[in-house]
Design an enzyme around this catalytic site. Structure first.
Site, PDB file in Angstrom:
ATOM      1  N   HIS A 121      90.886 -82.585  86.924  1.00  0.00           N
ATOM      2  CA  HIS A 121      89.835 -82.882  85.939  1.00  0.00           C
ATOM      3  C   HIS A 121      88.488 -82.581  86.603  1.00  0.00           C
ATOM      4  O   HIS A 121      88.353 -82.691  87.822  1.00  0.00           O
ATOM      5  CB  HIS A 121      89.940 -84.372  85.599  1.00  0.00           C
ATOM      6  CG  HIS A 121      89.043 -84.843  84.510  1.00  0.00           C
ATOM      7  ND1 HIS A 121      87.724 -85.147  84.722  1.00  0.00           N
ATOM      8  CD2 HIS A 121      89.271 -85.089  83.195  1.00  0.00           C
ATOM      9  CE1 HIS A 121      87.180 -85.561  83.583  1.00  0.00           C
ATOM     10  NE2 HIS A 121      88.117 -85.539  82.639  1.00  0.00           N
ATOM     11  N   ASP A 198      92.943 -89.319  92.384  1.00  0.00           N
ATOM     12  CA  ASP A 198      92.393 -89.581  91.061  1.00  0.00           C
ATOM     13  C   ASP A 198      93.500 -90.249  90.244  1.00  0.00           C
ATOM     14  O   ASP A 198      94.442 -89.585  89.794  1.00  0.00           O
ATOM     15  CB  ASP A 198      91.942 -88.252  90.433  1.00  0.00           C
ATOM     16  CG  ASP A 198      91.548 -88.409  88.965  1.00  0.00           C
ATOM     17  OD1 ASP A 198      91.708 -89.515  88.413  1.00  0.00           O
ATOM     18  OD2 ASP A 198      91.083 -87.411  88.378  1.00  0.00           O
ATOM     19  N   GLN A 201      94.899 -91.202  85.198  1.00  0.00           N
ATOM     20  CA  GLN A 201      96.042 -91.107  84.280  1.00  0.00           C
ATOM     21  C   GLN A 201      97.320 -91.663  84.913  1.00  0.00           C
ATOM     22  O   GLN A 201      98.390 -91.588  84.318  1.00  0.00           O
ATOM     23  CB  GLN A 201      96.276 -89.639  83.877  1.00  0.00           C
ATOM     24  CG  GLN A 201      95.098 -88.973  83.191  1.00  0.00           C
ATOM     25  CD  GLN A 201      94.840 -89.518  81.778  1.00  0.00           C
ATOM     26  OE1 GLN A 201      95.608 -90.307  81.230  1.00  0.00           O
ATOM     27  NE2 GLN A 201      93.728 -89.102  81.191  1.00  0.00           N
ATOM     28  N   LYS A 224      91.092 -96.644  80.108  1.00  0.00           N
ATOM     29  CA  LYS A 224      92.364 -95.937  79.904  1.00  0.00           C
ATOM     30  C   LYS A 224      93.552 -96.874  80.100  1.00  0.00           C
ATOM     31  O   LYS A 224      94.707 -96.453  80.096  1.00  0.00           O
ATOM     32  CB  LYS A 224      92.459 -94.750  80.869  1.00  0.00           C
ATOM     33  CG  LYS A 224      91.445 -93.644  80.576  1.00  0.00           C
ATOM     34  CD  LYS A 224      91.724 -92.425  81.387  1.00  0.00           C
ATOM     35  CE  LYS A 224      90.573 -91.430  81.414  1.00  0.00           C
ATOM     36  NZ  LYS A 224      90.283 -90.801  80.136  1.00  0.00           N
ATOM     37  N   CYS A 364      88.195 -81.203  79.874  1.00  0.00           N
ATOM     38  CA  CYS A 364      87.460 -81.279  81.152  1.00  0.00           C
ATOM     39  C   CYS A 364      88.314 -80.752  82.298  1.00  0.00           C
ATOM     40  O   CYS A 364      88.327 -81.329  83.396  1.00  0.00           O
ATOM     41  CB  CYS A 364      86.998 -82.709  81.443  1.00  0.00           C
ATOM     42  SG  CYS A 364      85.951 -83.394  80.170  1.00  0.00           S
TER      43      CYS A 364
HETATM   44  N1  C6P Z   1      89.999 -87.865  80.923  1.00  0.00           N
HETATM   45  C1  C6P Z   1      90.722 -87.166  78.728  1.00  0.00           C
HETATM   46  O1  C6P Z   1      90.664 -87.158  77.492  1.00  0.00           O
HETATM   47  P1  C6P Z   1      86.282 -91.343  83.142  1.00  0.00           P
HETATM   48  O2  C6P Z   1      85.679 -90.505  82.039  1.00  0.00           O
HETATM   49  O3  C6P Z   1      85.363 -91.479  84.314  1.00  0.00           O
HETATM   50  O4  C6P Z   1      86.838 -92.627  82.651  1.00  0.00           O
HETATM   51  O5  C6P Z   1      87.590 -90.530  83.620  1.00  0.00           O
HETATM   52  C2  C6P Z   1      87.478 -89.217  84.081  1.00  0.00           C
HETATM   53  C3  C6P Z   1      88.838 -88.631  84.333  1.00  0.00           C
HETATM   54  C4  C6P Z   1      89.211 -88.343  85.624  1.00  0.00           C
HETATM   55  N2  C6P Z   1      90.426 -87.866  85.917  1.00  0.00           N
HETATM   56  C5  C6P Z   1      91.334 -87.640  84.951  1.00  0.00           C
HETATM   57  C6  C6P Z   1      92.687 -87.122  85.327  1.00  0.00           C
HETATM   58  C7  C6P Z   1      91.017 -87.898  83.620  1.00  0.00           C
HETATM   59  O6  C6P Z   1      91.922 -87.683  82.668  1.00  0.00           O
HETATM   60  C8  C6P Z   1      89.722 -88.382  83.287  1.00  0.00           C
HETATM   61  C9  C6P Z   1      89.313 -88.612  81.864  1.00  0.00           C
HETATM   62  C10 C6P Z   1      89.739 -87.996  79.496  1.00  0.00           C
HETATM   63  O7  C6P Z   1      91.578 -86.525  79.328  1.00  0.00           O
HETATM   64  C11 C6P Z   1      88.341 -87.642  79.127  1.00  0.00           C
HETATM   65  S1  C6P Z   1      87.932 -85.979  79.542  1.00  0.00           S
END
Ligand code: C6P
Length: 408
Positions: A121, A198, A201, A224, A364
């Site tokens: 991401h 990271d 997910q 999440k 993203c």
């Molecule tokens: N993915 C998706 O719809 P934040 O926005 O900081 O809570 O998380 C960022 C992020 C980082 N790593 C991974 C693997 C992610 O999936 C995400 C967030 C959302 O897939 C928004 S783009």
């Protein structure tokens, strides 16, 4: 299959209708819905305990501080961590930026390499690109196998003493592919690099215990995993957090302040400048209570079964391409797909007319899109409150979309 159907009653939003249909929420990888207990915890905080933390001697300030620090203990406990190794951040993105700026900027030098994977991401790429600019370190990539899992076969050639950081995702938000956590943490250790996971997910969907993981840093987001937006966590090994500089200065994070210099409060407070998101922390604590009560093993099993059903049913639809591993042991419940040459945004719009929420776009993960040679995908993603009938609704609506777009 593990029947968690009764839990749906805990999520008020699941009762609503969208475009005349019962909501089918298949966008939990973007953000999850919130159970009543999380809404109540935040409401209770604001109604009865609201005050600033760590500052006041009055009763409300003491209660607010206890609730905030209590939430830290709960979230730390959820990942098997010591409470003082858990830093509250704005989310995964902020946590990864803290690591990049707080650790990377102070430890990297020209010639060092940061190893990432093509499925990252942007939150786990762009901070490293910025730090590379400042330090002269270089970003290098692991490519993917045919099933879109990370290809670690070239690790032996890539692994040199120049590798200072290996930063990788526990699960791709696009393909659902699980990251090779053990292989990459072992690899990092073998060359004296630090490993950054990271967990955006991963942590919401499977049991995670940092004492078993072997990584140096872990980042994840509350929203999440049934919690509110605006808060997440950075966990780090004690010695790594000590080595790390704060990236934000201000109130709450200092020990002493003189005219020209300051010293820092102990970890984790040295990373939490300013008034923190207190109600959000309370909500985060309630969210992990809820997940703990259901059981992360149960949640993982439920999602695995649902994903297997979705993969099977979706692959029966003509012209539909699934991007991600077919082997359920190599993946989680984010399922990306394309339907013929229909733009994924059009797919999402058609599904929305039937009350079905999926995400469409590059998610993203532009380097991954480029690797796949596509601009975007549609993505259905599952969580504990989803049921097989919602997969049926998705499949039925996709058949309708095929007809509408003249795919025969
Ligand atoms: N993915 C998706 O719809 P934040 O926005 O900081 O809570 O998380 C960022 C992020 C980082 N790593 C991974 C693997 C992610 O999936 C995400 C967030 C959302 O897939 C928004 S783009």
């Amino acid at each position: 299959m593990t029947d968690l159907r009764a839990l749906r009653a805990d999520f008020p939003i699941l009762e609503r209708e969208v475009n005349g249909h019962q909501l089918v929420y298949l966008d939990s990888a973007a953000t999850t819905q919130k159970p009543q207990s999380v809404l109540d915890a935040m409401d209770d905080y604001y109604r009865f305990h609201n005050a600033n933390v760590h500052r006041g001697a009055h009763t409300l300030a003491v209660e607010a501080t206890e609730m905030y620090e209590g939430a830290r203990a709960k979230v730390a406990g959820f990942i098997g961590a010591e409470t003082d190794q858990l830093v509250f951040t704005r989310g995964t993105t902020t946590a990864l930026n803290y690591i990049a700026y707080g650790w990377g900027l102070n430890h990297l030098k020209a010639g060092d390499k940061i190893l990432v994977t093509v499925m990252e991401h942007h939150a786990n790429l762009v901070p490293w690109q910025l730090i590379s600019r400042y330090t002269g370190a270089e970003l290098v990539y692991l490519e993917l196998n045919d099933d879109l899992t990370v290809d670690v076969s070239s690790l032996d050639q890539i692994l040199t003493d120049d590798i200072a950081i290996i930063a990788f995702s526990g699960m791709s938000n696009v393909t659902g592919a699980l990251g090779p956590i053990d292989v990459l943490t072992d690899a990092a250790r073998s060359v004296g690099a630090i490993s950054v996971l990271d967990g955006a997910q991963l942590v919401p969907h499977t049991p995670v215990d940092v004492t078993e993981l072997g990584v140096d840093f872990l980042a994840f987001s509350a929203h999440k995993m049934l919690g509110p937006t605006g808060i997440g966590a950075l966990w780090g090994r004690a010695e790594r957090l000590e080595e790390m500089e704060p990236t934000e200065g201000g109130g709450e994070m200092i020990n002493t302040v003189d005219r020209h210099s300051s010293t820092w409060a102990p970890v984790p407070h040295k990373f939490e400048a300013g008034t923190p998101p207190i109600a959000e922390a309370v909500g985060f604590g309630a969210a992990v209570d809820y997940l703990d009560a259901v059981g992360m093993d149960v949640i993982a099993a439920h999602e695995g079964e649902l994903t297997a059903i979705a993969l099977e049913r979706l692959s029966e639809i003509p012209d539909l391409t699934i991007y991600g591993p077919k082997d359920i042991t190599k993946r989680g419940g984010a399922v990306s797909f394309e339907l013929g040459d229909v733009h994924p945004h059009d797919i999402a719009t058609i599904l929305d007319q039937d009350g079905i929420a999926v995400r469409a776009g590059h998610h993203c993960a532009k380097p991954l899109m480029k690797y796949l040679n596509i601009p975007a995908t549609a993505r259905a993603s599952f969580y504990l409150y989803n049921v097989p009938e919602e997969v049926d609704a998705l499949v039925e609506s996709l058949h309708k979309a095929r007809k509408l777009f003249g795919l025969t």
